[in-house]
Design an enzyme around this catalytic site. Structure first.
Site, PDB file in Angstrom:
ATOM      1  N   ASP A 122       0.853  -1.194   0.000  1.00  0.00           N
ATOM      2  CA  ASP A 122       0.000   0.000   0.000  1.00  0.00           C
ATOM      3  C   ASP A 122       0.887   1.241   0.000  1.00  0.00           C
ATOM      4  O   ASP A 122       2.027   1.198   0.466  1.00  0.00           O
ATOM      5  CB  ASP A 122      -0.856   0.053   1.275  1.00  0.00           C
ATOM      6  CG  ASP A 122      -1.972  -0.989   1.281  1.00  0.00           C
ATOM      7  OD1 ASP A 122      -2.201  -1.645   0.256  1.00  0.00           O
ATOM      8  OD2 ASP A 122      -2.628  -1.121   2.339  1.00  0.00           O
ATOM      9  N   MET A 123       0.343   2.357  -0.481  1.00  0.00           N
ATOM     10  CA  MET A 123       1.092   3.617  -0.389  1.00  0.00           C
ATOM     11  C   MET A 123       0.454   4.470   0.703  1.00  0.00           C
ATOM     12  O   MET A 123      -0.759   4.680   0.711  1.00  0.00           O
ATOM     13  CB  MET A 123       1.067   4.355  -1.730  1.00  0.00           C
ATOM     14  CG  MET A 123       2.008   5.534  -1.775  1.00  0.00           C
ATOM     15  SD  MET A 123       3.745   5.120  -1.463  1.00  0.00           S
ATOM     16  CE  MET A 123       4.260   4.524  -3.071  1.00  0.00           C
TER      17      MET A 123
ATOM     18  N   GLN B 208      -0.154   6.671  -6.194  1.00  0.00           N
ATOM     19  CA  GLN B 208      -1.288   7.593  -6.000  1.00  0.00           C
ATOM     20  C   GLN B 208      -1.300   8.674  -7.086  1.00  0.00           C
ATOM     21  O   GLN B 208      -0.341   9.429  -7.217  1.00  0.00           O
ATOM     22  CB  GLN B 208      -1.162   8.259  -4.630  1.00  0.00           C
ATOM     23  CG  GLN B 208      -1.237   7.271  -3.470  1.00  0.00           C
ATOM     24  CD  GLN B 208      -0.520   7.786  -2.227  1.00  0.00           C
ATOM     25  OE1 GLN B 208       0.500   8.457  -2.325  1.00  0.00           O
ATOM     26  NE2 GLN B 208      -1.044   7.454  -1.059  1.00  0.00           N
TER      27      GLN B 208
ATOM     28  N   ARG C  21      -0.685  -0.910  -8.600  1.00  0.00           N
ATOM     29  CA  ARG C  21      -2.088  -0.650  -8.259  1.00  0.00           C
ATOM     30  C   ARG C  21      -2.251   0.874  -8.312  1.00  0.00           C
ATOM     31  O   ARG C  21      -1.650   1.592  -7.521  1.00  0.00           O
ATOM     32  CB  ARG C  21      -2.422  -1.137  -6.855  1.00  0.00           C
ATOM     33  CG  ARG C  21      -3.858  -0.791  -6.463  1.00  0.00           C
ATOM     34  CD  ARG C  21      -4.042  -0.678  -4.956  1.00  0.00           C
ATOM     35  NE  ARG C  21      -3.695  -1.902  -4.272  1.00  0.00           N
ATOM     36  CZ  ARG C  21      -3.339  -1.931  -2.982  1.00  0.00           C
ATOM     37  NH1 ARG C  21      -3.306  -0.821  -2.260  1.00  0.00           N
ATOM     38  NH2 ARG C  21      -3.021  -3.057  -2.414  1.00  0.00           N
TER      39      ARG C  21
ATOM     40  N   LYS D 158      -6.275   6.853  -6.433  1.00  0.00           N
ATOM     41  CA  LYS D 158      -6.234   8.329  -6.464  1.00  0.00           C
ATOM     42  C   LYS D 158      -5.395   8.876  -5.313  1.00  0.00           C
ATOM     43  O   LYS D 158      -4.702   9.868  -5.470  1.00  0.00           O
ATOM     44  CB  LYS D 158      -7.655   8.891  -6.388  1.00  0.00           C
ATOM     45  CG  LYS D 158      -8.446   8.659  -7.660  1.00  0.00           C
ATOM     46  CD  LYS D 158      -9.761   9.415  -7.651  1.00  0.00           C
ATOM     47  CE  LYS D 158     -10.582   9.065  -8.881  1.00  0.00           C
ATOM     48  NZ  LYS D 158     -11.918   9.698  -8.871  1.00  0.00           N
ATOM     49  N   GLY D 159      -5.479   8.239  -4.133  1.00  0.00           N
ATOM     50  CA  GLY D 159      -4.743   8.741  -2.960  1.00  0.00           C
ATOM     51  C   GLY D 159      -5.717   9.137  -1.871  1.00  0.00           C
ATOM     52  O   GLY D 159      -6.685   9.843  -2.133  1.00  0.00           O
TER      53      GLY D 159
ATOM     54  N   THR E 286     -10.243   1.878  -8.408  1.00  0.00           N
ATOM     55  CA  THR E 286     -11.134   3.028  -8.243  1.00  0.00           C
ATOM     56  C   THR E 286     -12.578   2.560  -8.321  1.00  0.00           C
ATOM     57  O   THR E 286     -12.868   1.496  -8.881  1.00  0.00           O
ATOM     58  CB  THR E 286     -10.866   4.094  -9.340  1.00  0.00           C
ATOM     59  OG1 THR E 286     -11.706   5.223  -9.105  1.00  0.00           O
ATOM     60  CG2 THR E 286     -11.123   3.576 -10.747  1.00  0.00           C
TER      61      THR E 286
ATOM     62  N   ARG F 139     -12.119   6.331   5.083  1.00  0.00           N
ATOM     63  CA  ARG F 139     -13.319   6.096   4.255  1.00  0.00           C
ATOM     64  C   ARG F 139     -14.369   7.179   4.507  1.00  0.00           C
ATOM     65  O   ARG F 139     -15.055   7.611   3.599  1.00  0.00           O
ATOM     66  CB  ARG F 139     -13.934   4.706   4.544  1.00  0.00           C
ATOM     67  CG  ARG F 139     -13.026   3.518   4.311  1.00  0.00           C
ATOM     68  CD  ARG F 139     -12.630   3.293   2.876  1.00  0.00           C
ATOM     69  NE  ARG F 139     -11.607   4.086   2.275  1.00  0.00           N
ATOM     70  CZ  ARG F 139     -10.273   3.932   2.402  1.00  0.00           C
ATOM     71  NH1 ARG F 139      -9.790   2.976   3.149  1.00  0.00           N
ATOM     72  NH2 ARG F 139      -9.432   4.719   1.779  1.00  0.00           N
TER      73      ARG F 139
HETATM   74  P1  FDA Z   1     -13.836   9.003  -6.025  1.00  0.00           P
HETATM   75  O1  FDA Z   1     -13.421   9.470  -4.675  1.00  0.00           O
HETATM   76  O2  FDA Z   1     -13.947   9.998  -7.111  1.00  0.00           O
HETATM   77  O3  FDA Z   1     -15.188   8.210  -5.875  1.00  0.00           O
HETATM   78  C1  FDA Z   1     -15.928   7.712  -6.974  1.00  0.00           C
HETATM   79  C2  FDA Z   1     -17.198   7.075  -6.446  1.00  0.00           C
HETATM   80  O4  FDA Z   1     -16.866   5.934  -5.650  1.00  0.00           O
HETATM   81  C3  FDA Z   1     -17.999   7.961  -5.499  1.00  0.00           C
HETATM   82  O5  FDA Z   1     -18.870   8.796  -6.214  1.00  0.00           O
HETATM   83  C4  FDA Z   1     -18.744   6.921  -4.669  1.00  0.00           C
HETATM   84  O6  FDA Z   1     -19.821   6.388  -5.379  1.00  0.00           O
HETATM   85  C5  FDA Z   1     -17.716   5.824  -4.521  1.00  0.00           C
HETATM   86  N1  FDA Z   1     -16.909   5.987  -3.307  1.00  0.00           N
HETATM   87  C6  FDA Z   1     -15.618   6.396  -3.233  1.00  0.00           C
HETATM   88  N2  FDA Z   1     -15.182   6.358  -1.956  1.00  0.00           N
HETATM   89  C7  FDA Z   1     -16.227   5.951  -1.210  1.00  0.00           C
HETATM   90  C8  FDA Z   1     -16.394   5.727   0.188  1.00  0.00           C
HETATM   91  N3  FDA Z   1     -15.414   5.938   1.067  1.00  0.00           N
HETATM   92  N4  FDA Z   1     -17.608   5.316   0.620  1.00  0.00           N
HETATM   93  C9  FDA Z   1     -18.626   5.091  -0.255  1.00  0.00           C
HETATM   94  N5  FDA Z   1     -18.506   5.283  -1.593  1.00  0.00           N
HETATM   95  C10 FDA Z   1     -17.336   5.711  -2.059  1.00  0.00           C
HETATM   96  N6  FDA Z   1      -5.232   4.992  -1.252  1.00  0.00           N
HETATM   97  C11 FDA Z   1      -3.969   5.239  -0.854  1.00  0.00           C
HETATM   98  O7  FDA Z   1      -3.626   6.386  -0.565  1.00  0.00           O
HETATM   99  N7  FDA Z   1      -3.076   4.198  -0.771  1.00  0.00           N
HETATM  100  C12 FDA Z   1      -3.393   2.923  -1.099  1.00  0.00           C
HETATM  101  O8  FDA Z   1      -2.553   2.032  -1.023  1.00  0.00           O
HETATM  102  C13 FDA Z   1      -4.727   2.666  -1.528  1.00  0.00           C
HETATM  103  N8  FDA Z   1      -5.122   1.414  -1.864  1.00  0.00           N
HETATM  104  C14 FDA Z   1      -6.362   1.225  -2.422  1.00  0.00           C
HETATM  105  C15 FDA Z   1      -6.732  -0.042  -2.878  1.00  0.00           C
HETATM  106  C16 FDA Z   1      -7.939  -0.209  -3.538  1.00  0.00           C
HETATM  107  C17 FDA Z   1      -8.310  -1.557  -4.060  1.00  0.00           C
HETATM  108  C18 FDA Z   1      -8.798   0.906  -3.747  1.00  0.00           C
HETATM  109  C19 FDA Z   1     -10.084   0.769  -4.507  1.00  0.00           C
HETATM  110  C20 FDA Z   1      -8.472   2.137  -3.232  1.00  0.00           C
HETATM  111  C21 FDA Z   1      -7.270   2.309  -2.558  1.00  0.00           C
HETATM  112  N9  FDA Z   1      -6.919   3.531  -2.012  1.00  0.00           N
HETATM  113  C22 FDA Z   1      -5.636   3.745  -1.594  1.00  0.00           C
HETATM  114  C23 FDA Z   1      -7.953   4.579  -1.828  1.00  0.00           C
HETATM  115  C24 FDA Z   1      -8.012   5.544  -2.982  1.00  0.00           C
HETATM  116  O9  FDA Z   1      -6.844   6.317  -3.017  1.00  0.00           O
HETATM  117  C25 FDA Z   1      -9.234   6.487  -2.875  1.00  0.00           C
HETATM  118  O10 FDA Z   1      -9.122   7.243  -1.704  1.00  0.00           O
HETATM  119  C26 FDA Z   1     -10.570   5.753  -2.855  1.00  0.00           C
HETATM  120  O11 FDA Z   1     -10.580   4.675  -3.724  1.00  0.00           O
HETATM  121  C27 FDA Z   1     -11.712   6.683  -3.287  1.00  0.00           C
HETATM  122  O12 FDA Z   1     -11.486   7.184  -4.562  1.00  0.00           O
HETATM  123  P2  FDA Z   1     -12.160   6.631  -5.923  1.00  0.00           P
HETATM  124  O13 FDA Z   1     -11.067   6.273  -6.834  1.00  0.00           O
HETATM  125  O14 FDA Z   1     -13.121   5.557  -5.647  1.00  0.00           O
HETATM  126  O15 FDA Z   1     -12.823   7.902  -6.572  1.00  0.00           O
END
Ligand code: FDA
Length: 317
Positions: A138-139, A167, A189, A192-193, A236, A299
């Site tokens: 993980d980052m 990220q 992987r 976004k971060g 994502t 989250r």
């Molecule tokens: P965005 O935030 O734009 O959300 C798009 C849509 O997804 C939202 O409209 C909503 O529907 C849904 N959604 C997103 N987050 C939600 C939440 N918390 N509750 C409910 N619905 C939600 N980050 C990091 O810094 N280091 C890491 O190592 C990882 N590892 C990682 C692994 C995996 C498998 C995933 C999917 C994500 C991560 N992340 C992470 C987290 C990532 O950086 C980011 O914060 C979250 O995925 C939320 O961003 P989205 O890409 O989903 O887009």
């Protein structure tokens, strides 16, 4: 501001001790965390597998402050690998593919010493290779990016079963991605971060983060990057980005072995199932353990609506 508030809560020990005792918060957290034990994590993996979805098992924990705690975290992961093997193909309750492991380097002792962390990580990667699986690093916040990327580079040149999270919100990520492609170890992987970063380190505006995500994703999906062994896990829940990815892989005829989709446990299950039904590899990140507080705060920080979800649990209580 919203995210910053929850990130600072995630680091506040007094709040952590209080909040973790509140039943309604624990119930709300259970939407995102499979449970407190390894068995809870394995149960969640089996449920996902029934839907055609693979897993990444994350034993929650970060920023340990002693070598003893880092060693305990490593031993817990080794135990998880042993349990995973008993679920291997041909065994009762078989999982058709063993889950990957997600690790945070500060859980393995990066704050204590880099050598200790490297030793622990190496043990895990070697044991994971025997179990036929992969360790995904993980980052964490930008305070750790340089050390995490360098540690990954040292490991990835010797072990094919290790990946790293990158990220898209960090300005430096484009350079990191290019360098990893160049070195033939871009097993990434892409997320976004999730932390709070200052504007001289990360894009402050969501639309710039999204644009950079697409740029990096396209680069990793490109024929040139793939020829150098690049593999991208598109991590994502953003439907717009996922649709964009689907268009690109069709246009560029990217084979399904060159990428996968990843999402978090408890978020957009509908989308996870829909992609798996279309035959794409979908892997869900399944966290378990007692140290769920910082993960849960991140989250909450991602989506204001999640706070109403907690409030509903309070009202119900
Ligand atoms: P965005 O935030 O734009 O959300 C798009 C849509 O997804 C939202 O409209 C909503 O529907 C849904 N959604 C997103 N987050 C939600 C939440 N918390 N509750 C409910 N619905 C939600 N980050 C990091 O810094 N280091 C890491 O190592 C990882 N590892 C990682 C692994 C995996 C498998 C995933 C999917 C994500 C991560 N992340 C992470 C987290 C990532 O950086 C980011 O914060 C979250 O995925 C939320 O961003 P989205 O890409 O989903 O887009």
């Amino acid at each position: 501001m919203w995210r910053g508030f929850f990130i600072s809560l995630s680091r506040n020990r007094i709040m952590k001790e209080r909040v973790m005792r509140w039943g309604f918060v624990r119930r709300a957290a259970s939407r995102f965390v499979a449970g407190e034990t390894l068995e809870d994590g394995l149960r969640a993996l089996r449920e996902l597998e029934a839907l055609g979805i693979r897993g990444i098992l994350d034993h929650l924990g970060e920023n340990v402050e002693s070598a003893t705690d880092a060693l305990r975290a490593t031993e817990d992961y080794l135990l998880a690998l042993e349990r995973i093997e008993t679920f291997g193909p041909g065994r009762p309750h078989a999982l058709s593919s063993p889950p990957h492991l997600a690790v945070k380097l500060t859980h393995l002792g990066l704050d204590v010493s880099e050598e200790l962390c490297e030793r622990n990580l190496r043990r895990l990667i070697e044991r994971a290779a025997q179990a036929g699986t992969v360790v995904e690093i993980d980052m964490e916040s930008s305070a750790y990016t340089e050390r995490t990327v360098n540690l990954y580079r040292r490991m990835a040149s010797s072990y094919p079963n290790v990946r790293i999270a990158i990220q898209a919100y960090l300005y430096r990520s484009q350079r990191d991605v290019e360098r990893l492609i160049e070195e033939g170890i871009a097993r990434i992987r892409l997320c976004k971060g999730a932390y709070q970063e200052p504007p001289h380190i990360a894009y402050p505006r969501k639309r710039d983060v999204d644009a950079n995500y697409i740029r990096l994703m396209e680069r990793l999906l490109s024929a040139e990057a793939r020829a150098r062994g690049a593999y991208v896990a598109i991590a994502t829940h953003d439907e717009r980005i996922i649709q964009h990815a689907l268009r690109r892989v069709a246009e560029w005829q990217v084979p399904r072995e060159a990428f996968e989709f990843q999402m978090l446990y408890g978020i957009r299950r509908d989308l996870q199932v829909a992609l798996a039904r279309q035959g794409f590899v979908v892997r869900v990140y399944v966290p378990y353990g007692t140290e769920w507080y910082p993960y849960f705060m991140r989250r909450l920080g991602e989506r204001p609506a999640n706070v109403w979800f907690v409030a509903r649990n309070l009202l119900r209580a």
